[in-house]
Design an enzyme around this catalytic site. Structure first.
Site, PDB file in Angstrom:
ATOM      1  CG  ASP A 181      -0.265  -0.012   2.528  1.00  0.00           C
ATOM      2  OD1 ASP A 181       0.956   0.227   2.572  1.00  0.00           O
ATOM      3  OD2 ASP A 181      -0.932  -0.262   3.539  1.00  0.00           O
ATOM      4  CG  ASP A 186      -6.204  -5.326   1.515  1.00  0.00           C
ATOM      5  OD1 ASP A 186      -5.790  -4.940   2.622  1.00  0.00           O
ATOM      6  OD2 ASP A 186      -6.782  -4.568   0.711  1.00  0.00           O
ATOM      7  CB  CYS A 202     -12.347 -26.525   7.656  1.00  0.00           C
ATOM      8  SG  CYS A 202     -10.884 -25.493   7.430  1.00  0.00           S
ATOM      9  CB  CYS A 261      -7.236 -25.157   7.899  1.00  0.00           C
ATOM     10  SG  CYS A 261      -7.950 -25.098   9.552  1.00  0.00           S
ATOM     11  CB  CYS A 313     -10.377 -27.954  10.737  1.00  0.00           C
ATOM     12  SG  CYS A 313     -11.187 -26.418  11.216  1.00  0.00           S
ATOM     13  CG  HIS A 334     -10.196 -21.994  10.872  1.00  0.00           C
ATOM     14  ND1 HIS A 334     -10.695 -23.145  10.308  1.00  0.00           N
ATOM     15  CD2 HIS A 334     -11.246 -21.125  10.916  1.00  0.00           C
ATOM     16  CE1 HIS A 334     -11.988 -22.991  10.031  1.00  0.00           C
ATOM     17  NE2 HIS A 334     -12.341 -21.769  10.398  1.00  0.00           N
TER      18      HIS A 334
END
Length: 405
Positions: free
Chosen positions: A92, A277, A315, A317, A320, A369
């Site tokens: 940015d 974002d 999920c 991830c 999980c 997660h």
């Protein structure tokens, strides 16, 4: 270098599927970009980001200028080598951070005078300085310096009131002049990367259109929509989101800055946004809030103390599913049974315990997660656009999120 290929469009909305080629790699769009303010995504290692298939991350020009400083960045040849990330990076301009300093800064036509929040030094940031910093950082995408138009006025006579159209116009027009200066400095430095212009104009569609048209005439490689998610009511943000992105050039990437919830992302895709974002996935994670396919889960609630289930049974991830399922595997939402699947992840009870004890593993797992959820959501969006089923996907997404966990 920047090349954008438009691969697919959705007949029921403004949604589109694209491919963005940058100096450090290819990005499939629509995409969510994790935010790495100080050269790191909080609580998440670069390896974890790669495992969850993050394609591009952000760096913060203002904060990296403060610490570690440009001498360090120059020694490493830029941010990629410094933080050991070999995929694309967007930086940015520092405009939002300068705006957020409030009474510590003074905005003039030349630029912004402010006191360093680190040591109190008197500093100055102009469009030229911002581009010089971003050139040293060697980010694949740099942003023009703009003035972030607030929802509530900061003018002495009207402070705290909704920003007037005249105030928004003055801010927007200065951002346009700064866009020209940013573009000229980018060219002077022969920066080999890409520079995006930023559409401003507050909550006024007419000003947004003027800003858009003048930026398009400058022929930036890509465009962002700024000045949303700055305190305005959600319906106001959605109104601007519905107005602006799809009016930007179809053959160039479109970036909605600082947005937002999973629902905001899906709505943004439907309005023609390619890039998003937001700090929300990691910030909410550190405060014990998890995003799941079936709504948001607040792990601090006492009802999770004895719960042996994972956060989200669909999920994949690490939090999980543990190491039993690779994080790159897309979540299909097919209703796989946790009890029968031999999952290796962590229980809600354990995550509740970590949060209650203040153990650092808690926010690490929750950040993994939440970022995985956001990135996988974009994977599913791209798959739906490829298959021509985005409309149905959008409806199912809303139904799932409304169901609750």
């Amino acid at each position: 270098m920047l090349q954008f290929d438009l691969l697919q469009t959705d007949p029921s909305s403004h949604a589109r599927r694209g491919r963005l080629t940058l100096n450090h790699g290819v990005v499939q769009t629509p995409i969510f970009m994790p935010v790495g303010t100080y050269g790191t995504v909080k609580g998440v290692t670069p390896r974890s980001l790669e495992d969850m298939d993050a394609q591009i991350i952000l760096g913060n020009t203002f904060h990296l200028w403060m610490r570690p400083g440009l001498d360090v960045m120059a020694q490493f040849g830029g941010l990629h080598q410094f933080e050991k990330w070999n995929k694309p990076i967007l930086t940015d301009s520092g405009g939002f951070q300068v705006w957020s300093l409030g009474a510590m800064r003074k905005i003039t036509e030349d630029g912004v005078h402010f006191s360093s929040p680190v040591n109190g030094d008197k500093l100055f940031m102009s469009p030229e300085v911002s581009i010089q910093i971003q050139t040293t950082l060697n980010s694949d995408i740099a942003m023009q310096l703009d003035e972030c138009t607030p929802y509530l006025s900061v003018e002495p006579k009207t402070k705290g009131q909704i920003t007037t159209e005249d105030e928004a116009r003055a801010s927007m027009e200065m951002s346009l002049r700064w866009a020209q200066r940013s573009r000229a400095e980018f060219a002077r430095l022969e920066n080999p990367n890409a520079l995006f212009g930023i559409v401003q104009g507050g909550m006024f569609e007419g000003l947004r259109q003027e800003s858009l048209e003048q930026l398009v005439a400058m022929d930036f490689p890509g465009y962002a929509v700024g000045g949303v998610s700055v305190g305005e009511p959600k319906d106001e943000m959605l109104r601007i989101m519905a107005h602006t992105p799809h009016r930007l050039p179809a053959h160039k990437p479109r970036y909605l800055m600082g947005v937002g919830t999973p629902e905001d992302l899906i709505e943004g895709v439907a309005q023609g946004v390619d890039m998003f974002d937001c700090v929300m996935p990691t910030r909410n994670a550190r405060n014990g809030t998890f995003f799941t396919r079936y709504g948001d889960l607040k792990i601090r609630n006492a009802r999770h103390k004895m719960d042996q289930r994972p956060l989200d049974e669909t999920c994949t991830c690490y939090a999980c599913a543990g190491s039993a399922t690779h994080a790159n595997t897309p979540d299909t939402g097919a209703g796989r049974s946790w009890a029968q699947g031999g999952r290796g992840g962590f229980s809600r009870a354990y995550l509740h315990h970590l949060d209650r004890c203040g153990e650092m593993l808690g926010p690490m797992l929750s950040s993994i997660h939440n970022l995985h959820y956001y990135l996988n959501l974009m994977t599913e969006v791209r798959a739906a656009l490829d298959a021509g089923t985005f409309g149905a996907f959008r409806q199912q997404f809303k139904a799932n999120r409304a169901r609750g966990v």
